[in-house]
Design an enzyme around this catalytic site. Structure first.
Site, PDB file in Angstrom:
ATOM      1  N   LYS A   1      46.805  42.932  47.465  1.00 30.26           N
ATOM      2  CA  LYS A   1      48.083  43.063  46.737  1.00 30.26           C
ATOM      3  C   LYS A   1      49.217  42.362  47.478  1.00 30.26           C
ATOM      4  O   LYS A   1      50.041  41.687  46.856  1.00 30.26           O
ATOM      5  CB  LYS A   1      48.389  44.545  46.508  1.00 30.26           C
ATOM      6  CG  LYS A   1      47.409  45.194  45.517  1.00 30.26           C
ATOM      7  CD  LYS A   1      47.533  46.703  45.526  1.00 30.26           C
ATOM      8  CE  LYS A   1      46.607  47.350  44.515  1.00 30.26           C
ATOM      9  NZ  LYS A   1      46.508  48.811  44.688  1.00 30.26           N
TER      10      LYS A   1
ATOM     11  N   GLU B   1      37.582  56.803  45.554  1.00 29.36           N
ATOM     12  CA  GLU B   1      36.277  56.299  45.118  1.00 29.36           C
ATOM     13  C   GLU B   1      35.164  56.902  45.975  1.00 29.36           C
ATOM     14  O   GLU B   1      35.396  57.266  47.125  1.00 29.36           O
ATOM     15  CB  GLU B   1      36.227  54.775  45.301  1.00 29.36           C
ATOM     16  CG  GLU B   1      37.333  54.016  44.606  1.00 29.36           C
ATOM     17  CD  GLU B   1      37.042  53.759  43.143  1.00 29.36           C
ATOM     18  OE1 GLU B   1      35.893  53.995  42.710  1.00 29.36           O
ATOM     19  OE2 GLU B   1      37.965  53.347  42.432  1.00 29.36           O
TER      20      GLU B   1
END
Ligand code: HSE
Length: 404
Positions: free
Chosen positions: A200, A185
């Protein structure tokens, strides 16, 4: 016919439409009835897109259509995804999401809403992209007591570490190149600082325990301090550097951490390269099992969302069991965990004899072309004890934890 709506027509949302179209006949057969996308919610219009006539800008159109029973939430971020998901579940519409941020922050509440309204909140795509890991934990491993999960859960950082190792390039150079290629990103903080992997492992830890591990309680370090030299020392030690997300049940409680580790060449996660993810699970009857594949990307992630849509179609009016309650579990203090540490030292500031005096019986490694520094591995010690010995010592260039 099962009518679905997609919230967010970005990378994953458009992937969901693509997967449903490309594999339509087979998906419909497996679902037991046809699945049709009726709406796509986005702020933008998509002139020329095959689904342009399905685009709406007002969520209420979807909410108030009684025929829409499944919502694919592929917006990302907390809001408005949280509000939309709540409203959908309260209206008895199932939600299938790729949004790990939302699942980590509000998972138990949304699961409870789904139970109360006889629908489903499914989140296979929120961890490991296309890798089946949520469903194995909820279905396939139900006979197991899972006591350890170790994952490479972030593709961007695994790509960067793989390039650093193979090409001997430094972190900043590889990150820049990864951004130019669109792998990383523009704002890479969530990935390189470990926040993405943290969310996660919070989700996986919660599923392992059936209770809630808050991501804010997980000690997290990213990879920004990892150097080319670290990889050179790692090679000498027959190890490599990986960003691991670890969750382990110990006699003292649950240990959860995200950080770079030096793992041995015999560790099954050693061979996970590039943007691939892997989750290594230990449970008491099966022993070790590992789940491997593409942890990010349009079609792998969309495929996982669609697998949840199929599950919803198969379980209409019924909530699929998911053992994750709101009761909190605090991870144990990571500073109490005993392990070995790899340390890089400046030989002009910290002589080997001094390092030995402070840390005990260390194993020293030298790089032929770097006479001004050396590396060493400490004997096992609690993180707190290591930190106390390190504090106040001059000449420490870096340290990485060891994991076998
Ligand atoms: N930024 C994430 C990664 C995408 O690099 O793994 C999937 O969550």
């Amino acid at each position: 016919m099962v009518y679905a709506a997609i919230l967010g027509y970005g990378t994953v949302g458009s992937g969901v439409a693509h997967v449903l179209e490309e594999n339509r006949d087979m998906i419909n057969k497996k679902a037991g009835e046809a699945i049709s996308v009726r709406y796509i919610l986005d702020l933008r219009d998509f002139p020329g897109d095959p689904n342009e006539d399905k685009v709406v800008h007002d969520f209420d159109i979807i909410l108030h259509d009684p025929e829409v029973s499944v919502i694919c939430e592929t917006m990302g971020g907390l809001e408005p995804a949280y509000t939309f998901s709540r409203k959908a579940l309260l209206a008895g519409k199932s939600v299938c999401t790729s949004n790990k941020e939302l699942v980590a922050a509000h998972g138990p509440e949304l699961l409870q809403l789904a139970r109360e309204n006889n629908c489903n909140y499914l989140f296979e795509a929120s961890v490991g992209g296309g890798i089946p890991i949520i469903r194995p934990m909820n279905y396939s491993l139900t006979a197991e007591k899972i006591d350890g999960i170790t994952g490479i859960l972030n593709g961007t950082t695994n790509y960067i570490l793989t390039k650093m190792k193979r090409e001997g390039a430094d972190f900043a150079t590889v990150l820049k190149e990864a951004q130019e290629k669109g792998y990383a990103e523009k704002n890479p903080e969530a990935d390189v600082e470990g926040h993405d992997a943290c969310r996660k492992i919070a989700i996986l830890s919660s599923l392992m325990l059936g209770k809630t591990v808050h991501y804010e309680d997980i000690y997290t370090e990213g990879i920004t301090q990892i150097t080319v030299e670290d990889f050179r020392y790692a090679k000498e030690l027959e190890r490599t550097v990986k960003l691991l997300a670890i969750s382990k049940l110990t006699d003292e409680g649950c240990f959860v951490m995200v950080a770079p580790f030096l793992i041995s060449n015999t560790n099954p996660l050693h061979g996970i390269h590039d943007v691939y993810n892997a989750v290594f699970v230990h449970s008491n009857m099966l022993g070790d099992s590992m789940y491997y594949g593409k942890g990010a990307g349009k079609l792998p992630t969309a495929s996982a969302v669609v697998s949840d849509v199929v599950d919803c179609a198969r379980h209409q009016g019924k909530t699929v069991m998911c053992f994750w309650d709101a009761e909190e579990v605090k991870p144990i203090d990571y500073r109490t965990v005993v392990r070995r540490f790899f340390v890089r030292a400046d030989s002009r500031e910290l002589e080997e004899t001094k390092a030995r005096e402070v840390f005990g019986e260390i194993a020293v490694i030298r790089l032929a072309d770097k006479p001004q520094e050396y590396g060493f591995v400490t004997p096992p010690m609690a993180e707190q004890a290591f930190a106390e010995r390190r504090d106040g010592l001059k000449g420490i260039l870096g340290r990485i934890r060891l994991e076998d």
